[in-house]
Design an enzyme around this catalytic site. Structure first.
Site, PDB file in Angstrom:
ATOM      1  N   ARG A 264       4.829 -20.482  -5.358  1.00 16.87           N
ATOM      2  CA  ARG A 264       3.915 -19.360  -5.099  1.00 16.87           C
ATOM      3  C   ARG A 264       3.048 -19.655  -3.871  1.00 16.87           C
ATOM      4  NH1 ARG A 264      -0.533 -18.776  -7.944  1.00 16.87           N
ATOM      5  NH2 ARG A 264       0.462 -19.349  -9.908  1.00 16.87           N
TER       6      ARG A 264
ATOM      7  N   TYR B 115       1.905   4.720   6.714  1.00 18.67           N
ATOM      8  CA  TYR B 115       2.977   4.573   5.726  1.00 18.67           C
ATOM      9  C   TYR B 115       2.456   5.103   4.382  1.00 18.67           C
ATOM     10  CZ  TYR B 115       6.207   2.150   2.618  1.00 18.67           C
ATOM     11  OH  TYR B 115       7.115   1.849   1.646  1.00 18.67           O
TER      12      TYR B 115
ATOM     13  N   ASP C 240       0.101  -2.920  11.633  1.00 20.89           N
ATOM     14  CA  ASP C 240       1.404  -2.936  10.979  1.00 20.89           C
ATOM     15  C   ASP C 240       2.443  -2.660  12.071  1.00 20.89           C
ATOM     16  OD1 ASP C 240       3.789  -2.161   9.722  1.00 20.89           O
ATOM     17  OD2 ASP C 240       2.776  -1.248   8.008  1.00 20.89           O
TER      18      ASP C 240
ATOM     19  N   LYS D  51      12.594  -4.202   6.805  1.00 17.73           N
ATOM     20  CA  LYS D  51      13.143  -3.284   7.788  1.00 17.73           C
ATOM     21  C   LYS D  51      13.892  -4.055   8.898  1.00 17.73           C
ATOM     22  CE  LYS D  51      10.900  -0.599   4.985  1.00 17.73           C
ATOM     23  NZ  LYS D  51       9.530  -0.168   5.182  1.00 17.73           N
TER      24      LYS D  51
HETATM   25  C1  LIG Z   1       8.322  -0.094   4.438  1.00 18.75           C
HETATM   26  C2  LIG Z   1       7.000  -0.167   5.083  1.00 18.75           C
HETATM   27  C3  LIG Z   1       5.916  -0.819   4.463  1.00 18.75           C
HETATM   28  C4  LIG Z   1       6.006  -1.414   3.072  1.00 18.75           C
HETATM   29  O1  LIG Z   1       6.919  -2.471   3.035  1.00 18.75           O
HETATM   30  P1  LIG Z   1       7.725  -2.898   1.704  1.00 18.75           P
HETATM   31  O2  LIG Z   1       8.510  -4.069   2.171  1.00 18.75           O
HETATM   32  O3  LIG Z   1       8.538  -1.734   1.287  1.00 18.75           O
HETATM   33  O4  LIG Z   1       6.674  -3.248   0.678  1.00 18.75           O
HETATM   34  C5  LIG Z   1       4.718  -0.890   5.149  1.00 18.75           C
HETATM   35  N1  LIG Z   1       4.574  -0.330   6.372  1.00 18.75           N
HETATM   36  C6  LIG Z   1       5.582   0.309   6.983  1.00 18.75           C
HETATM   37  C7  LIG Z   1       5.342   0.894   8.326  1.00 18.75           C
HETATM   38  C8  LIG Z   1       6.815   0.410   6.376  1.00 18.75           C
HETATM   39  O5  LIG Z   1       7.820   1.066   6.987  1.00 18.75           O
END
Ligand SMILES: *Cc1c(COP(=O)(O)O)cnc(C)c1O
Length: 402
Positions: free
Chosen positions: A59, A112, A186, A211
């Site tokens: 963890r 998001y 982000d 992604k």
């Molecule tokens: C998918 C996404 C998230 C969240 O990520 P997860 O891996 O699904 O928890 C946050 N910000 C953006 C811009 C995203 O496309």
């Protein structure tokens, strides 16, 4: 250890257990273990006190997760990184590390969907307020920051409308208004190949590794990159106590594998997306196209200044000249483009933000940020661009435009 004279239970666990040996594998083996052996109590104590480097428990850290996190930190130009079980895990673990009731966050209004729900529904329950403003307006950002503002938060390219946030401007305005505010970006949509927010004044960068970084649609993960001191705090507070959102060794191994082709994949995503965006822009059934690579995009110049390697990303959003029902019919009839949320996969994915990823927004809130029920978001994949365009064209040509 000789287990010959020990009981059955002991032997079924310890007999013939190999000593760790030292071959030299090319790929890092998967350290599929929950915990790590200490040589003695003094060593265990020293590790817990963070006086001696070394592993304790997965963890907190694991060699596979560390390898990925350090590699992403390197690509982002940051000191250190921490891999987590999801993008949302990375966002919550990071923000909670330095927040308490009474604090506030100033965030861009277009986010998001789950980040939006965290900010508008979950955090207010814990006594944290979030001020949502339009981040293309420097005056609005400065006006929203007060002595209780802990973070200024935005996405590099917004979801789903592909507005490009000017991180140089936002960081400057934020730090002038309050020098110790942390600018959190982000950077999921651009990946470190196209944009490195730390270079533009941000303090913390977050990704949904699910992604582009992993890129193969088979893992959920997140990462945060910032100074080594802050990473250590996120590790021992936000992640260890508050969310427990640690990364899994097997997932880290897959991400390591996927990341080896990040640049090649991004080049193709960008080239395909630009072709698709130009095609959509020229079709009479399309009302408008959101893609920073198009000269008519409002932040095309901002993208040219901030983005590297000549690309504008793989996500294209577009609004059809028809109602919601006809928009659904259009998507349902596509053959190559696959109806699924997420992005950054080799397969071209298409989704309907108003009813899917952004259903956390009210209809009024969607209208305010300009997302209509005829808007579709496409993650352009790595197929032949001509085939993707042919799939879209066949269905677009059927839409009757008055
Ligand atoms: C998918 C996404 C998230 C969240 O990520 P997860 O891996 O699904 O928890 C946050 N910000 C953006 C811009 C995203 O496309």
């Amino acid at each position: 250890m000789n287990t010959k004279d020990m009981g059955f239970s002991t032997r079924q666990i310890h007999a013939a257990r190999p000593e760790p040996i030292g071959p030299a594998p090319l790929a890092t083996p998967i350290y599929q273990t929950s915990t790590y052996i200490f040589e003695n109590t003094a060593q265990g104590a020293a590790r817990f006190a963070l006086e001696e480097p070394g592993y304790i428990y997965t963890r907190l850290h694991n060699p596979n997760g560390e390898e990925v996190a350090e590699r992403i930190a390197d690509l982002e130009g940051g000191e250190a990184g921490l891999l987590m079980s999801s993008g949302m895990g990375a966002i919550t673990s990071t923000l909670w590390t330095w927040m308490q009731a009474g604090d506030n966050i100033v965030a861009d209004a277009t986010l998001y969907g789950c980040t939006y729900a965290l900010f508008t529904e979950a955090l207010p329950r814990l006594g944290i307020t979030v001020h949502l403003v339009d981040f293309t307006d420097p005056k609005a950002i400065a006006a929203a920051i007060d002595s209780k503002t802990r973070y200024v938060y935005c996405e590099t390219a917004t979801n789903p409308d592909l507005k490009v946030n000017d991180i140089d401007m936002i960081s400057k305005v934020a730090h002038e208004a309050k020098p110790d505010v942390l600018v959190v970006v982000d950077n999921t949509f651009t990946s470190p190949y196209l944009c490195r927010p730390l270079k533009h004044g941000a303090d913390i960068v977050i990704h949904s590794v699910t992604k582009y970084l992993n890129g193969h649609g088979d893992v959920i993960a997140g990462v945060v990159v910032t100074t080594a001191e802050r990473i250590q705090q996120i590790r021992v507070i936000g992640m260890k106590y508050m969310t427990g959102a640690c990364s899994a060794p097997m997932d880290s191994f897959l991400i390591c594998r996927g990341m080896k082709t990040l640049d090649i994949r991004m080049d193709r995503h960008c080239a395909n997306a630009l072709k698709v965006a130009r095609f959509l822009d020229s079709h009479p059934a399309v009302n408008h196209v959101c893609y920073p690579g198009l000269e008519n995009h409002p932040q095309h110049e901002v993208a040219n200044r901030m983005f590297e390697h000549g690309g504008y990303g793989g996500v294209v959003s577009f609004e059809l000249k028809c109602n919601k029902e006809r928009t659904s019919e259009f998507v349902n009839n596509l053959k190559l483009c696959t109806l699924a949320v997420s992005l950054g996969d080799a397969i071209t994915l298409i989704e309907h933000p108003a009813s899917m990823t952004h259903n956390t927004y009210t209809v009024e809130a969607l209208k305010e940020i300009g997302i209509s029920e005829s808007l579709l978001r496409m993650s352009v994949g790595l197929e032949d661009a001509d085939d993707i365009i042919a799939d879209l064209k066949a269905e677009l040509d059927k839409i009757e435009v008055k």
